[in-house]
Design an enzyme around this catalytic site. Structure first.
Site, PDB file in Angstrom:
ATOM      1  N   THR A   1       2.434 -13.178   3.422  1.00 21.10           N
ATOM      2  CA  THR A   1       2.501 -13.054   1.967  1.00 21.10           C
ATOM      3  C   THR A   1       2.506 -14.449   1.346  1.00 21.10           C
ATOM      4  O   THR A   1       3.122 -15.375   1.866  1.00 21.10           O
ATOM      5  CB  THR A   1       3.747 -12.278   1.515  1.00 21.10           C
ATOM      6  OG1 THR A   1       4.924 -12.931   2.017  1.00 21.10           O
ATOM      7  CG2 THR A   1       3.708 -10.844   2.018  1.00 21.10           C
TER       8      THR A   1
ATOM      9  N   ASP B   1       6.449 -11.822   6.065  1.00 18.59           N
ATOM     10  CA  ASP B   1       6.809 -11.909   4.651  1.00 18.59           C
ATOM     11  C   ASP B   1       7.483 -13.258   4.430  1.00 18.59           C
ATOM     12  O   ASP B   1       8.667 -13.435   4.701  1.00 18.59           O
ATOM     13  CB  ASP B   1       7.746 -10.757   4.285  1.00 18.59           C
ATOM     14  CG  ASP B   1       7.901 -10.603   2.782  1.00 18.59           C
ATOM     15  OD1 ASP B   1       7.349 -11.440   2.039  1.00 18.59           O
ATOM     16  OD2 ASP B   1       8.571  -9.651   2.348  1.00 18.59           O
ATOM     17  N   ALA B   2       6.705 -14.228   3.954  1.00 20.72           N
ATOM     18  CA  ALA B   2       7.200 -15.591   3.771  1.00 20.72           C
ATOM     19  C   ALA B   2       7.027 -16.085   2.344  1.00 20.72           C
ATOM     20  O   ALA B   2       7.697 -17.009   1.916  1.00 20.72           O
ATOM     21  CB  ALA B   2       6.485 -16.536   4.738  1.00 20.72           C
ATOM     22  N   LYS B   3       6.082 -15.492   1.603  1.00 20.29           N
ATOM     23  CA  LYS B   3       5.828 -15.834   0.197  1.00 20.29           C
ATOM     24  C   LYS B   3       5.639 -17.338   0.016  1.00 20.29           C
ATOM     25  O   LYS B   3       6.228 -17.959  -0.869  1.00 20.29           O
ATOM     26  CB  LYS B   3       6.944 -15.297  -0.706  1.00 20.29           C
ATOM     27  CG  LYS B   3       7.085 -13.775  -0.639  1.00 20.29           C
ATOM     28  CD  LYS B   3       8.196 -13.269  -1.534  1.00 20.29           C
ATOM     29  CE  LYS B   3       8.305 -11.756  -1.487  1.00 20.29           C
ATOM     30  NZ  LYS B   3       8.806 -11.260  -0.171  1.00 20.29           N
ATOM     31  N   ARG B   4       4.785 -17.905   0.857  1.00 22.05           N
ATOM     32  CA  ARG B   4       4.536 -19.341   0.819  1.00 22.05           C
ATOM     33  C   ARG B   4       3.537 -19.689  -0.294  1.00 22.05           C
ATOM     34  O   ARG B   4       2.890 -18.830  -0.864  1.00 22.05           O
ATOM     35  CB  ARG B   4       3.993 -19.813   2.159  1.00 22.05           C
ATOM     36  CG  ARG B   4       4.880 -19.516   3.369  1.00 22.05           C
ATOM     37  CD  ARG B   4       6.266 -20.072   3.234  1.00 22.05           C
ATOM     38  NE  ARG B   4       6.958 -20.142   4.521  1.00 22.05           N
ATOM     39  CZ  ARG B   4       8.252 -20.324   4.662  1.00 22.05           C
ATOM     40  NH1 ARG B   4       9.023 -20.431   3.593  1.00 22.05           N
ATOM     41  NH2 ARG B   4       8.799 -20.398   5.870  1.00 22.05           N
TER      42      ARG B   4
END
Length: 296
Positions: free
Chosen positions: A132, A105-108
């Site tokens: 993510t 879960d990094a939401k890059r």
């Protein structure tokens, strides 16, 4: 084995669609006098994973949020404790739960070359199975994450209250200006298109609004594509796994592709202060309840 096959196989083997978030808070770990943070965290997760394994409690995915670990690093002091803890946990997952997908879960999301670096971070540096990603910067920002056999979960309708600030805005269709819908549906259309290009493109859809979840699940189910769903918000954020399961079934969504995530309720349900003496029993009880609610 590609990512879709990995999702289906892991769900079939464990009999549920639970995703266990791994977002530790040092101040909530059990007291361990004289031990450094890395040893305390290793003790915590090794005890938890061992009890899970012995009790036959196997989630169908794990999701560490990278910020919880790298915020513990102090690189200018040559201190990488948080990153080392994440390495240790990933190694434990390989040992205790082989074959179960790990979602970073990094939401890059950035311009293409920067996105490629973030993709290398998730898939090559950390060796995770999925990541993510934010859709805000569009196709050239998302496409560098199309690694063979890897998953890419695009933020669609998130579980946080502030998600409505932008995601619920009404937009016009680019082709037919008379056709209007929420921005999260426009993102869903883009995700469906990206799924035609890369097998493994999925969507993050929160569990805190059943009407929106049902609409999106039905859209993806009817799209003719296999689009995995990562569904956060169960537990502390107020979402219900039972309601999520009902919404997915009503929408005709292929259940083995979904993952219902809960984090703090499974790893530190006491919320405040040091862990109580029965911390392990509390974690196991919550996990057992979630596995029961999200069983196939």
């Amino acid at each position: 084995m590609n990512y879709l096959e990995q999702l289906k196989e892991s769900a079939g083997q464990v009999g549920n669609i639970v995703c266990m978030g791994l977002d530790p808070k040092p101040e909530l770990l059990p007291d361990a006098e004289g031990k450094e943070l890395r040893e305390r965290m290793n003790d915590f997760f090794s005890n938890l994973f061992r009890r899970m394994s012995l009790g036959g409690l196997f989630p169908a995915a794990f999701k560490p949020n990278i910020g919880y670990y790298q915020s513990l690093d102090k690189p200018r002091d040559d201190d990488f404790t948080g990153s080392q803890c994440l390495c240790d946990i990933l190694d434990m997952l390989d040992s205790f739960f082989p074959g179960v997908p790990v979602i970073m879960d990094a939401k890059r999301g950035d311009i293409a070359r920067s996105s490629l670096n973030y993709a290398k971070e998730a898939f090559e540096a950390w060796g995770t199975d999925a990541v993510t990603v934010s859709p805000y910067m569009g196709t050239d920002s998302v496409s560098p994450f199309y690694y063979p056999d890897k998953g890419v979960y695009i933020l669609d309708r998130t579980s946080n209250p502030g998600g409505a600030d932008l995601q619920d805005l009404v937009v016009m269709d680019k082709v037919d200006a008379s056709d209007v819908y929420p921005l999260y549906m426009a993102v869903a259309h883009a995700i469906a298109g990206w799924a035609d290009i890369h097998e493994g493109v999925g969507a993050v859809v929160g569990a805190t609004n059943m009407e929106e979840l049902g609409r999106l699940a039905a859209y993806y189910a009817e799209s003719g594509r296999q689009i995995p769903l990562l569904i956060p918000g169960v537990g502390s954020q107020g979402g219900s796994a039972t309601e999520v399961m009902a919404a997915l079934k009503k929408a005709g969504y292929p259940m083995p592709l979904a993952r219902i995530n809960s984090s703090s309720s499974l790893t530190h349900p006491w919320k405040h202060g040091a862990a109580p003496d029965d911390w392990l029993d509390l974690c196991i009880a919550n996990l057992r309840a979630l596995v029961g609610e999200a069983s196939l």
